[in-house]
Design a protein around this motif. Structure first.
Motif, mmCIF file in Angstrom:
data_model
loop_
_atom_site.group_PDB
_atom_site.id
_atom_site.type_symbol
_atom_site.label_atom_id
_atom_site.label_comp_id
_atom_site.label_asym_id
_atom_site.label_seq_id
_atom_site.Cartn_x
_atom_site.Cartn_y
_atom_site.Cartn_z
ATOM 1 N N LYS A 3 -1.600 0.593 -4.961
ATOM 2 C CA LYS A 3 -0.345 0.768 -5.521
ATOM 3 C C LYS A 3 -0.039 2.049 -6.360
ATOM 4 N N GLU A 4 -1.137 2.790 -6.336
ATOM 5 C CA GLU A 4 -1.117 4.205 -7.008
ATOM 6 C C GLU A 4 -0.218 5.159 -5.972
ATOM 7 N N TRP A 52 8.997 -5.420 -9.491
ATOM 8 C CA TRP A 52 7.640 -4.699 -9.056
ATOM 9 C C TRP A 52 7.370 -5.298 -7.584
ATOM 10 N N GLY A 53 6.738 -4.107 -6.762
ATOM 11 C CA GLY A 53 6.325 -4.592 -5.634
ATOM 12 C C GLY A 53 7.054 -5.112 -4.301
ATOM 13 N N HIS A 69 6.636 0.540 -6.663
ATOM 14 C CA HIS A 69 5.678 0.349 -8.016
ATOM 15 C C HIS A 69 6.729 0.973 -9.236
ATOM 16 N N ARG A 84 7.724 -0.031 -12.978
ATOM 17 C CA ARG A 84 7.136 -0.999 -14.106
ATOM 18 C C ARG A 84 8.149 -0.856 -15.354
ATOM 19 N N ASN A 103 6.830 3.315 -3.073
ATOM 20 C CA ASN A 103 5.523 3.476 -2.422
ATOM 21 C C ASN A 103 5.260 2.390 -1.429
ATOM 22 N N GLY A 163 1.292 -0.010 -0.846
ATOM 23 C CA GLY A 163 0.735 -0.887 -1.875
ATOM 24 C C GLY A 163 0.658 -2.329 -1.540
ATOM 25 N N ASP A 179 -1.856 -5.053 -3.356
ATOM 26 C CA ASP A 179 -1.389 -5.143 -4.682
ATOM 27 C C ASP A 179 -0.286 -5.956 -4.954
ATOM 28 N N PHE A 180 0.766 -5.479 -4.050
ATOM 29 C CA PHE A 180 2.158 -6.038 -3.957
ATOM 30 C C PHE A 180 2.056 -7.531 -3.405
#
Length: 404
Positions: free
Chosen positions: A264-265, A298-299, A334, A336, A344, A347, A350-351
């Motif tokens: 996710k970064e 998000w995601g 990503h 927030r 991104n 991800g 994570d997503f």
């Protein structure tokens, strides 16, 4: 200049185009431009069209009627093709313009201007600061500040500067940047391992209508060995009520295979002004093209996302649009509620979205990422982002006829 090794070969920029005005017959260049499409063109929309082969480079004047205000247009190199670009006033379909080669000389500093400032580069629109392209940081190039149409900064100052009342978390969130958390296993996002250094810079265009900056950057591992490189093209449009610019990045596996890891970064990031944070509960709002808001966005994959909130006495917003030709369109986000705003496409785990995991490039291969940023007054409803995205994704159909 620190870190800067060379410039690109000379290109046909607007300074050269201005010379063409005085040596080309304006009569031979007169055209009638007709735009057609499903969407009207909102005011201050960049219209980018394929230029006719026989249309000379230079600055042009567009008028919808003899009494209408004149609009500037310009022919510029756009990769391997030439484009005709103008900033449209509000129109309805069909739209028709008389196009003539301009006879005026642009004023110094008119439109988009780039000015060296030490190793960095100052960007201004009609003399008003938009931002500074920084290469003097420890880890990567970034743009700071990012000034919106109200004249106020729309990105966080920390860690470049300390401002009372701002959040001071995530010091790697440097205003506006492009990098990734796993590249051949190295972390370029939180700057624990990799660094990015600019090696070449070229101002391709400046003046009325637009300015364009092209840079090349090396991605270096902790020992200084080159992992890969990128080419970045920043196109800034000479709009006034909005601030609009395109950001295109081509990542190239020049040294050997490159693996862009699943995390996710990443990747194309903006840290909004702290007063805009949704978590502050003072009016901050995230919304994507599907209408998902705040943490729910998000995601999720989406063609665009808007982050708005108060800065000073006004509500302002940053919209990021993802071009359909960009890698893994529509990208996942990503984004927030504490202020990070990043596109991104890597991800997936994570997503919780399939198809957005790691991606490998063989030596010689490349990926392209393309985005448009719109800095606006008001919240998301103050700008028609669906219409603006449609015109960014598919420009109007154009025909070029003989002048009336």
């Amino acid at each position: 200049m620190r870190h800067l090794k060379k410039t690109f070969p000379a290109r046909f920029g607007l300074a050269t185009l201005a010379l063409a005005v005085g040596c080309t017959s304006a009569i031979a260049q007169d055209r009638r431009l007709i735009l057609r499409g499903e969407h009207g063109v909102p005011p201050e929309t960049p219209v980018v069209l394929a230029a006719p082969e026989d249309l000379d480079p230079g600055l042009y004047t567009l008028k919808s009627t003899p009494d209408a205000p004149a609009v500037d247009g310009v022919v510029v190199a756009d990769g391997e093709r030439r484009s005709f670009v103008f900033i449209a006033p509000e129109t309805t379909e069909p739209s028709s313009y008389q196009v003539s080669l301009s006879t005026r000389t642009p004023k110094p500093g008119e439109g988009v201007a780039f000015t060296p400032e030490g190793p960095n580069l100052k960007l201004a629109v009609d003399g008003r600061l938009l931002g500074i392209h920084h290469v003097d940081g420890a880890y990567k190039p970034f743009l700071y500040p990012l000034i919106g149409p109200t004249g106020a900064a729309m990105t966080r100052a920390f860690p470049i500067e300390k401002v009372a009342g701002e959040d001071d978390d995530h010091p790697h969130h440097e205003s506006f940047w492009f990098t990734h958390g796993k590249v051949n296993g190295f972390d370029f996002w939180t700057v624990k391992e990799g660094t990015i250094r600019e090696t070449a810079r070229q101002v391709d265009a400046s003046g009325p209508v637009l300015g364009r900056l092209t840079t090349r950057d090396d991605w270096l591992d902790p020992k200084g060995a080159k992992v890969c490189e990128d080419e970045r093209v920043l196109t800034v449009y000479a709009t006034r009520a909005l601030r609009i610019f395109d950001y295109d990045v081509t990542l190239k596996a020049t040294e050997g295979p490159v693996v862009l890891g699943e995390t996710k970064e990443g990747t194309f990031g903006v840290r909004v002004a702290s007063t805009m944070d949704v978590d502050k509960k003072t009016g901050g709002k995230i919304r994507n093209a599907e209408g998902l808001e705040d943490a729910a966005a998000w995601g999720k994959p989406s063609s665009w996302v808007d982050y708005s909130g108060p800065v000073g006495d006004e509500t302002v917003g940053i919209a990021i649009l993802n071009h359909p030709q960009s890698f893994r369109y529509p990208t996942t986000w990503h984004v927030r509620t504490y202020g990070l705003f990043a596109a991104n496409p890597f991800g997936g785990h994570d997503f919780g979205v399939d198809g957005y995991g790691e991606h490998s490039l063989a030596k010689g291969e490349s990926l392209k990422f393309s985005y448009r940023l719109i800095l606006h007054r008001g919240g998301v409803d103050a700008v028609d982002l669906a219409q603006r995205f449609a015109l960014y994704a598919v420009p109007p159909e154009a025909s070029w006829d003989a002048a009336d």
